[in-house]
Design an enzyme around this catalytic site. Structure first.
Site, PDB file in Angstrom:
ATOM      1  N   ASP A  13       0.814  -1.209   0.000  1.00  0.00           N
ATOM      2  CA  ASP A  13       0.000   0.000   0.000  1.00  0.00           C
ATOM      3  C   ASP A  13       0.850   1.262   0.000  1.00  0.00           C
ATOM      4  OD1 ASP A  13      -2.128  -1.684   0.034  1.00  0.00           O
ATOM      5  OD2 ASP A  13      -3.133  -0.749   1.730  1.00  0.00           O
ATOM      6  N   CYS A  31       0.794  -8.460   4.758  1.00  0.00           N
ATOM      7  CA  CYS A  31       0.312  -7.090   4.620  1.00  0.00           C
ATOM      8  C   CYS A  31      -1.180  -7.009   4.353  1.00  0.00           C
ATOM      9  CB  CYS A  31       1.148  -6.348   3.582  1.00  0.00           C
ATOM     10  SG  CYS A  31       2.836  -6.049   4.179  1.00  0.00           S
ATOM     11  N   CYS A  78       4.808  -2.659   8.239  1.00  0.00           N
ATOM     12  CA  CYS A  78       5.214  -1.386   8.847  1.00  0.00           C
ATOM     13  C   CYS A  78       4.869  -1.341  10.332  1.00  0.00           C
ATOM     14  CB  CYS A  78       4.582  -0.229   8.085  1.00  0.00           C
ATOM     15  SG  CYS A  78       5.185  -0.128   6.373  1.00  0.00           S
ATOM     16  N   GLU A  94      -6.927   4.617  -0.281  1.00  0.00           N
ATOM     17  CA  GLU A  94      -6.555   5.155   1.023  1.00  0.00           C
ATOM     18  C   GLU A  94      -6.088   6.599   0.876  1.00  0.00           C
ATOM     19  OE1 GLU A  94      -5.108   1.249   3.539  1.00  0.00           O
ATOM     20  OE2 GLU A  94      -3.588   2.541   2.661  1.00  0.00           O
ATOM     21  N   SER A 139      -5.448   4.781   5.434  1.00  0.00           N
ATOM     22  CA  SER A 139      -4.420   3.864   5.902  1.00  0.00           C
ATOM     23  C   SER A 139      -4.477   3.795   7.413  1.00  0.00           C
ATOM     24  CB  SER A 139      -3.044   4.372   5.456  1.00  0.00           C
ATOM     25  OG  SER A 139      -2.019   3.732   6.174  1.00  0.00           O
TER      26      SER A 139
END
Length: 554
Positions: free
Chosen positions: A78, A119, A191, A442, A468
């Protein structure tokens, strides 16, 4: 065994000849065939280490007497897809992943499955597939990234995006931006904040589909490899006991996941994915249920972007099971739900200590008495809209201001970075919903620009798109009905006053019903932005955000 239909009997001699072509021995064909769904690729940082996870799973399966067979699932990063046409292809991959996994698993008659995602869309996509296929299945993710370090402070991808806004506003130099660029994302893994990937991996534990630590053990820790081997061995026990996903993913398990979601302060994308997963077991999960659960579920964690702690610290504090054990002190979970451990939720979380009350607040000392997500309704969102309440500063919990209206993300970013958005404004980005996008992009770029330019405590953003998990502030998404189908967000005009009241769960444009009705008469649908390929088919089949953007045949 299900695989008998491709490995046993005279009629299956041609099938066995093809297994021979693959190099399989008779002994391998006589064992249960375990499909390992690998989301490995070389473009997603959260997936670049999955080859090692998959190899560890294969070892575990073989050690426990199964025959491991790997096949792939696609994955989109993303962060790399953000801010351009690529983001239209993010959410839509959830259904591609579910559909392709269903096709591969049933076409080849696997006896059991191990899902190896990491993810954003891979976790819910594979959970949807698991519920559909309903053979013994376990999840093991690639694990979260370690936090970065800039100027002695821990940081992450959300800080990186906000640094771009700060640089555009002249608050930091180009050299400082480069420092962020080089140090914000230091390792492989999903992340490092409580963004969508880590939210969904944590909720996999809450649902009962992953072993302890699946959501929190960092990607670079050797414990992650050991966990993968354990998952490979455990799936064989699930096969022996015939414990299947629909024995685990029940209505009560969905409620547990939503409760843990509130306590952790997960991404608002969970309010798309949990309804989609629930749909696969025949359950219609209304977003409004989130407010009922939130009302009785305290928010115990403030991980980035809501606070300054990261996934590695949640792991050290005891992880998801420690959070669940805190919640259980007030009987907020159904502890009788079965899990992939072969034990119940209650048995799993018993004695799981909270080792850091600053990372996981004790149940009697929460960040707030209500959960991390709020669902809003009003004349601007007659169905629903969603906000990550735990990432909103106190002064923005109630806000009223003039609408600044944009019909796509790019125009809004130009206005924000061009200094045309001022304190008090309410930025409205529409025609970015599931149909309007298509693909429900997003809005991390505009939210980060707002925060980076110092407007996070004075400007709200409302969209029929989504955010996000790295977004923070008064960022209200999933507005339903969306603009593309004539929802009220399509009728908002520049300068209209909009009122947001998060404690009251309301979202309204301060225009009379008569004026809105007159505007609706004059509204005309827009031509689809995409008319060919997968996005065009998706646009015709996708439902609204409040239903999880699931696909239905019209």
């Amino acid at each position: 065994m299900r695989s008998d239909s491709v490995t046993k009997g005279m009629q299956q001699a041609p099938h066995r000849s093809l297994f021979n072509a693959l190099g399989f021995t008779k002994e391998e064909m006589d064992r249960p065939l375990v499909g390992i769904v690998s989301s490995y690729n070389e473009i997603v940082p959260g997936h670049m280490n999955l080859d090692k996870i998959v190899n560890a799973v294969k070892t575990g399966v073989a050690m426990a007497g199964g025959t491991p067979v790997v096949f792939p699932a696609i994955a989109v990063c993303d962060g790399i897809a953000m801010g351009h046409i690529g983001m239209k292809y993010s959410l839509v991959t959830r259904d591609l992943i579910a559909d392709s996994t269903e096709a591969m698993a049933l076409a080849h008659q696997f006896d059991a499955l191990v899902m190896v995602p990491n993810c954003d869309k891979n976790v819910p996509g594979l959970l949807m597939a698991a519920a559909r296929i309903n053979v013994p299945t376990i999840f093991v993710s690639g694990g979260p990234m370690l936090a970065g370090h800039v100027k002695g402070q821990k940081t992450s991808l959300s800080s990186m995006f906000e640094a771009v806004g700060a640089c555009a506003a002249g608050k930091i130099s180009q050299e400082e931006l480069t420092d962020f660029e080089n140090h914000a994302c230091p390792t492989c893994g999903s992340c490092s904040g409580m963004y969508t990937a880590n939210s969904m991996n944590c909720l996999t534990e809450a649902l009962g589909m992953g072993l302890k630590g699946n959501g929190t053990i960092p990607a670079v820790y050797s414990a992650r490899i050991r966990l993968a081997k354990e998952a490979g061995m455990q799936v064989m026990k699930l096969w022996e006991k015939n414990i299947r996903p629909r024995d685990i993913i029940t209505e009560q398990a969905i409620f547990n996941a939503l409760t843990v979601d509130m306590a952790l302060g997960c991404s608002t994308n969970s309010m798309l994915h949990l309804p989609a997963i629930a749909h696969e077991i025949g359950m219609e999960l209304s977003p409004e249920l989130a407010n009922d659960i939130s009302a009785r579920t305290p928010n115990l964690c403030h991980l980035a972007p809501a606070g300054h702690t990261y996934m590695e610290e949640l792991n050290e504090a005891g992880g998801v099971y420690a959070v669940m054990n805190e919640l259980n002190k007030k009987d907020l979970l159904n502890t009788d739900c079965m899990t992939v451990t072969g034990r119940t939720v209650g048995e799993n979380i018993r004695d799981c200590a909270n080792r850091n009350p600053e990372v996981i607040r004790p149940i009697d000392h929460p960040y707030s008495e209500t959960g991390g997500i709020a669902v809003l309704k009003g004349n601007l969102a007659p169905d629903t809209a969603v906000v990550k309440r735990s990432a909103v500063v106190p002064e923005m919990m109630v806000h009223e201001g003039p609408a600044r209206v944009f019909d796509c993300e790019e125009d809004a970013i130009d206005a924000i970075k061009g200094g045309r958005i001022v304190p008090g404004d309410v930025v409205v980005i529409r025609y970015e919903g599931p149909k309007g996008g298509p693909g429900m992009r997003e809005m991390l770029n505009p939210t980060s620009a707002i925060a980076g330019m110092g407007l996070g405590s004075s400007v709200a953003l409302i969209t029929d798109g989504r955010f996000s998990g790295a977004s923070r502030g008064a960022s209200i998404g999933h507005v339903s009905p969306e603009a593309a189908v004539g929802g009220p967000i399509a009728l908002v005009e520049e300068g209209d006053k909009i009122r947001i009241d998060i404690p009251a769960n309301t979202l309204d444009v301060l225009v009379s019903d008569e004026v809105l009705a007159e505007r609706k008469k004059n509204w005309k649908p827009r031509q689809p932005r995409v008319t060919t390929g997968y996005l065009a088919r998706y646009e015709k089949m996708v439902t609204s955000g409040n239903r999880g953007a699931i696909l239905e045949i019209n």
